[in-house]
Design an enzyme around this catalytic site. Structure first.
Site, PDB file in Angstrom:
ATOM      1  N   SER A 133      16.159   1.208  -8.658  1.00  0.00           N
ATOM      2  CA  SER A 133      17.230   1.943  -9.337  1.00  0.00           C
ATOM      3  C   SER A 133      18.525   1.925  -8.534  1.00  0.00           C
ATOM      4  CB  SER A 133      16.813   3.396  -9.567  1.00  0.00           C
ATOM      5  OG  SER A 133      15.635   3.449 -10.329  1.00  0.00           O
TER       6      SER A 133
HETATM    7  N1  SAM Z   1      10.903   3.950  -7.598  1.00  0.00           N
HETATM    8  C1  SAM Z   1      11.085   2.531  -7.534  1.00  0.00           C
HETATM    9  C2  SAM Z   1      11.878   2.088  -6.349  1.00  0.00           C
HETATM   10  O1  SAM Z   1      12.315   2.918  -5.549  1.00  0.00           O
HETATM   11  O2  SAM Z   1      12.030   0.866  -6.210  1.00  0.00           O
HETATM   12  C3  SAM Z   1      11.693   1.958  -8.788  1.00  0.00           C
HETATM   13  C4  SAM Z   1      10.720   1.940  -9.869  1.00  0.00           C
HETATM   14  S1  SAM Z   1      10.949   0.787 -11.154  1.00  0.00           S
HETATM   15  C5  SAM Z   1      12.410   1.388 -11.929  1.00  0.00           C
HETATM   16  C6  SAM Z   1       9.597   1.389 -12.167  1.00  0.00           C
HETATM   17  C7  SAM Z   1       8.240   1.046 -11.610  1.00  0.00           C
HETATM   18  O3  SAM Z   1       7.258   1.753 -12.372  1.00  0.00           O
HETATM   19  C8  SAM Z   1       7.890  -0.426 -11.726  1.00  0.00           C
HETATM   20  O4  SAM Z   1       7.532  -0.937 -10.477  1.00  0.00           O
HETATM   21  C9  SAM Z   1       6.691  -0.438 -12.684  1.00  0.00           C
HETATM   22  O5  SAM Z   1       5.752  -1.449 -12.425  1.00  0.00           O
HETATM   23  C10 SAM Z   1       6.117   0.943 -12.455  1.00  0.00           C
HETATM   24  N2  SAM Z   1       5.258   1.455 -13.524  1.00  0.00           N
HETATM   25  C11 SAM Z   1       5.386   1.324 -14.864  1.00  0.00           C
HETATM   26  N3  SAM Z   1       4.375   1.957 -15.502  1.00  0.00           N
HETATM   27  C12 SAM Z   1       3.594   2.499 -14.541  1.00  0.00           C
HETATM   28  C13 SAM Z   1       2.410   3.288 -14.553  1.00  0.00           C
HETATM   29  N4  SAM Z   1       1.799   3.656 -15.684  1.00  0.00           N
HETATM   30  N5  SAM Z   1       1.889   3.674 -13.370  1.00  0.00           N
HETATM   31  C14 SAM Z   1       2.470   3.312 -12.206  1.00  0.00           C
HETATM   32  N6  SAM Z   1       3.594   2.569 -12.127  1.00  0.00           N
HETATM   33  C15 SAM Z   1       4.150   2.185 -13.270  1.00  0.00           C
END
Ligand code: SAM
Length: 220
Positions: A66
């Site tokens: 983000s």
């Molecule tokens: N917090 C992260 C960072 O600091 O880089 C950014 C996160 S990115 C916007 C969203 C993340 O959520 C992705 O890596 C995606 O694979 C993960 N994601 C999506 N659905 C998920 C789930 N049900 N459980 C865990 N992770 C999930």
């Protein structure tokens, strides 16, 4: 902590002074941590020069880290105390987990994509962050064994706040999550008070989807 280059250090201070402070981030602890966590260590080598730009960046596997302002804003909205235990859904690059780990006692973070989870764990280990526990799996169900949590942050978007996450919030605790359609969402803060929850809409955002039992269906 590992130190980083002079250029990154300067870019990081500029990011705080030009992107965070003018937009109203004013929690000194959050600002201090944003001045210190080396964001360039959480992005792919070929995008390191853009690590402090005012936008999200790709981290592989069709996922993103983000925008710095959104990381700071969501963190500020959690109003963390040093003794808090925090659950993060969506480890991604590990950057948000690093920020949380400097403001709370213990961070639990869940990522569904193994490749990202392993990379994030390695980056955080290399930098010496020790109060973070990792899980690979569907974070939309939370991490019930380690709950209840003083704060929960969801960094992927769901059509509604996953009910298991509300169950895993302690009394008085806050949850911040993007809620809405697959394209655009509202950032929502929910506070659990007694048997009731109070929710408020904070700001429009655009996050990648939360894929799982209490999110969107996996189309892979
Ligand atoms: N917090 C992260 C960072 O600091 O880089 C950014 C996160 S990115 C916007 C969203 C993340 O959520 C992705 O890596 C995606 O694979 C993960 N994601 C999506 N659905 C998920 C789930 N049900 N459980 C865990 N992770 C999930």
């Amino acid at each position: 902590m590992v130190s980083d280059g002079h250029c990154f250090e300067e870019a990081r201070q500029r990011m705080v002074d030009q992107q965070l402070v003018p937009r109203g981030i004013n929690d000194e602890r959050v600002l201090q941590v944003m001045r210190e966590v080396p964001r360039q260590r959480f992005v792919p080598p070929d995008t390191q020069n853009a690590a402090y730009h005012d936008n999200p960046l790709p981290i592989g596997c069709n996922q993103t880290i983000s925008q710095p302002y959104i990381v700071a804003y969501m963190t500020e909205m959690l109003q963390l105390k040093p003794e808090d235990r925090v659950l993060e859904i969506g480890t991604g690059s590990g950057y948000q987990a690093a920020v949380l780990s400097r403001l709370a006692r213990q961070v639990y973070t869940i990522e569904r994509i193994e490749e990202l989870a392993r990379r994030a764990e390695q980056a955080l280990q290399d930098l010496g962050y020790e109060n973070i526990q990792f899980r690979i799996g569907d974070g939309s169900c939370g991490w019930p064994e380690a709950g209840p949590y003083d704060a929960i942050i969801v960094t992927a978007a769901a059509p509604e706040i996953p009910p298991p996450l509300i169950d895993q919030l302690a009394l008085g605790a806050s949850l911040v999550a993007p809620v809405g359609s697959a394209g655009y969402q509202d950032l929502v803060r929910l506070i659990k008070r007694g048997g009731r929850t109070h929710s408020e809409h904070l700001t429009p955002v655009a996050f990648v989807p939360l894929v799982g039992e209490h999110g969107w269906q996996d189309r892979d």
